[in-house]
Motif scaffolding. Structure first.
Motif, PDB file in Angstrom:
ATOM      1  N   LYS A   1     -11.620  -2.139   6.186  1.00 37.43           N
ATOM      2  CA  LYS A   1     -12.198  -1.919   4.855  1.00 37.43           C
ATOM      3  C   LYS A   1     -11.866  -3.060   3.906  1.00 37.43           C
ATOM      4  O   LYS A   1     -12.733  -3.527   3.154  1.00 37.43           O
ATOM      5  CB  LYS A   1     -11.705  -0.588   4.285  1.00 37.43           C
ATOM      6  N   ASP A   2     -10.627  -3.517   3.902  1.00 35.28           N
ATOM      7  CA  ASP A   2     -10.249  -4.645   3.033  1.00 35.28           C
ATOM      8  C   ASP A   2     -10.191  -5.961   3.804  1.00 35.28           C
ATOM      9  O   ASP A   2      -9.700  -6.970   3.298  1.00 35.28           O
ATOM     10  CB  ASP A   2      -8.919  -4.373   2.334  1.00 35.28           C
ATOM     11  N   GLU A   3     -10.668  -5.930   5.066  1.00 32.86           N
ATOM     12  CA  GLU A   3     -10.747  -7.120   5.920  1.00 32.86           C
ATOM     13  C   GLU A   3      -9.383  -7.719   6.241  1.00 32.86           C
ATOM     14  O   GLU A   3      -9.290  -8.893   6.619  1.00 32.86           O
ATOM     15  CB  GLU A   3     -11.661  -8.182   5.297  1.00 32.86           C
ATOM     16  N   SER A   4      -8.326  -6.925   6.080  1.00 31.77           N
ATOM     17  CA  SER A   4      -7.018  -7.396   6.534  1.00 31.77           C
ATOM     18  C   SER A   4      -6.949  -7.389   8.055  1.00 31.77           C
ATOM     19  O   SER A   4      -6.148  -8.120   8.650  1.00 31.77           O
ATOM     20  CB  SER A   4      -5.903  -6.536   5.938  1.00 31.77           C
TER      21      SER A   4
ATOM     22  N   GLY B   1      -3.896  -9.287   1.810  1.00 34.63           N
ATOM     23  CA  GLY B   1      -5.268  -9.773   1.744  1.00 34.63           C
ATOM     24  C   GLY B   1      -5.930  -9.823   3.102  1.00 34.63           C
ATOM     25  O   GLY B   1      -5.573  -9.075   4.017  1.00 34.63           O
ATOM     26  N   LYS B   2      -6.883 -10.720   3.265  1.00 36.88           N
ATOM     27  CA  LYS B   2      -7.719 -10.777   4.455  1.00 36.88           C
ATOM     28  C   LYS B   2      -7.018 -11.461   5.632  1.00 36.88           C
ATOM     29  O   LYS B   2      -6.073 -12.214   5.461  1.00 36.88           O
ATOM     30  CB  LYS B   2      -9.022 -11.515   4.140  1.00 36.88           C
TER      31      LYS B   2
ATOM     32  N   LYS C   1       0.804  -1.224   0.000  1.00 38.55           N
ATOM     33  CA  LYS C   1       0.000   0.000   0.000  1.00 38.55           C
ATOM     34  C   LYS C   1       0.836   1.272   0.000  1.00 38.55           C
ATOM     35  O   LYS C   1       0.307   2.376  -0.109  1.00 38.55           O
ATOM     36  CB  LYS C   1      -0.951  -0.006   1.202  1.00 38.55           C
TER      37      LYS C   1
END
Length: 428
Positions: free
Chosen positions: A247-250, A272-273, A67
């Protein structure tokens, strides 16, 4: 017990700044205050910060879960002996020297890294560290108007700062200090510490505990200079910087709702999550302070992290059988290490988060196997308690459970499944 699916609450203690996400325009400048012909190579820093496989840039990409990344370059040495200074320049002197020498356009910079060839001895060494940074961006008034950037300065030839290619042997990165201070530049205000409560993992009586500052050996925000099993920032700091979140379930966030949850926690370096779990505590855990008369420090949340030997955390693979090589005079308690002298790492770590002004200030690594590792004083052979050593086996292994009765919290490490995930059961 019947396991109910908890609703995931999309809340955060802090609102991160977009400054720490995306492209980071980075200028690397060099000030020669001595002009003795002994300054290090600019090419070395170019490779170490931007180009090598274990560069600071690749570290930022990995630790941010892709990110954030650095875009920029190094600039030629500025010869500044005429200023009559041999120690760090003030922020204003740094910026005005760049402007007057027309080195670069400061209005197009997010991160400014300044390396000084100077006399880092005597009073300069006594009063200044070998690296320091602003905490995020600051606004400066200059002769060309206001500029907003983060500013980090370093002693260019200090052995912890000076890059090594391909990596500094103890840290598995080209320069641990540069990466550490860049963490502050992104906005990480505090450090990663250790909480030691003697024979207990945690205690609501802060007089029974001690905190060891900048001592968490499993994150780069825990300082430099030692062998480091892993480098990734703590989940508390990653959330603060916007690198993991709901928000991205990380990041999975749990509040006390009288139910239980079974989670497959993925390796901490994963994109990822389910990278981490944050458990909000109704009853904060008190932490001892430097000033006991004005103590408001407490752990308000617990983070679960499953660290594995991947990427910049790959040094974990060396810890199980080589701990005595890197940590001198380490003594393993027979109660925990009867047959094996191997530190087991196939579990999760628990870190507390202390927040101030809605920002994650400090993370605290909790030792779930207290009083298992000690230090032997080579002078008199006395075995002593030592938080840094004792914390090295701070892994909740399969079959182990951490309980905290005041908050009614229980965390059980069940297994590592076939996909390599840590299966964790949380009763809260």
């Amino acid at each position: 017990m019947k396991y109910l699916i908890l609703s995931i609450v999309f809340l955060s203690f802090s609102v991160f700044s977009q400054d720490s996400v995306g492209e980071q325009r980075t200028a690397v400048v060099f000030f020669d205050l001595l002009e003795d012909g002994k300054e290090p190579s600019i090419e070395l820093f170019q490779k170490a910060i931007f180009n090598e496989s274990k560069s600071v840039n690749n570290y930022v990409k990995e630790v941010s879960h892709q990110k954030a990344w650095l875009v920029g370059k190094t600039y030629p040495w500025l010869r500044l002996k005429g200023l009559g200074k041999t120690c760090y320049l003030s922020s204003n002197e740094v910026l005005e020297s760049i402007i007057q020498n027309k080195l670069l356009d400061l209005t197009k910079v997010d991160r400014l890294l300044v390396f000084n060839h100077m006399n880092h001895t005597g009073e300069c060494a006594k009063n200044n560290s070998f690296g320091f940074s602003t905490h995020g961006k600051e606004t400066y008034s200059t002769s060309i108007g206001e500029v907003k950037l983060s500013l980090a300065q370093f002693s260019a030839t200090n052995r912890f700062v000076l890059p090594k290619l391909p990596v500094q042997s103890l840290t598995n990165i080209t320069s641990s200090v540069i990466a550490h201070e860049l963490g502050h530049s992104f906005g990480a205000t505090g450090h990663s510490n250790i909480l030691d409560c003697g024979k207990d993992v945690v205690s609501f009586d802060r007089s029974k505990c001690t905190q060891s500052a900048i001592a968490d050996m499993f994150t780069l925000m825990g300082g430099e200079g030692f062998y480091r099993p892993s480098l990734h920032f703590s989940a508390c700091h990653k959330e603060e910087l916007g690198w993991i979140g709901t928000k991205d379930e990380s990041l999975i966030v749990l509040n006390k709702e009288g139910s239980s949850r079974r989670i497959k926690l993925r390796p901490f370096t994963t994109v990822g999550k389910n990278v981490s779990v944050r458990i909000n505590l109704e009853g904060p855990l008190p932490v001892p302070c430097v000033n006991p008369n004005n103590c408001t420090v407490a752990i308000q949340s617990l983070f679960l992290e499953y660290r594995t030997a991947r990427g910049f955390d790959e040094n974990i693979s060396k810890l199980p059988l080589e701990s005595s090589r890197y940590y001198n005079q380490i003594v393993m308690s027979p109660e925990f290490y009867q047959a094996s002298k191997e530190i087991k790492t196939n579990g999760i770590q628990l870190r507390g988060g202390f927040y101030k002004n809605d920002k994650c200030m400090t993370s605290y690594n909790l030792d779930v196997t207290p009083e298992s590792l000690h230090y032997r004083n080579p002078q008199n052979n006395e075995v002593l308690s030592y938080s840094l050593y004792d914390n090295l086996d701070s892994f909740l292994l399969p079959g182990m459970t951490f309980t905290e009765s005041v908050n009614g919290l229980s965390i059980s490490m069940k297994e590592i499944d076939k996909e390599g995930n840590a299966v964790v059961e949380i009763q809260y």
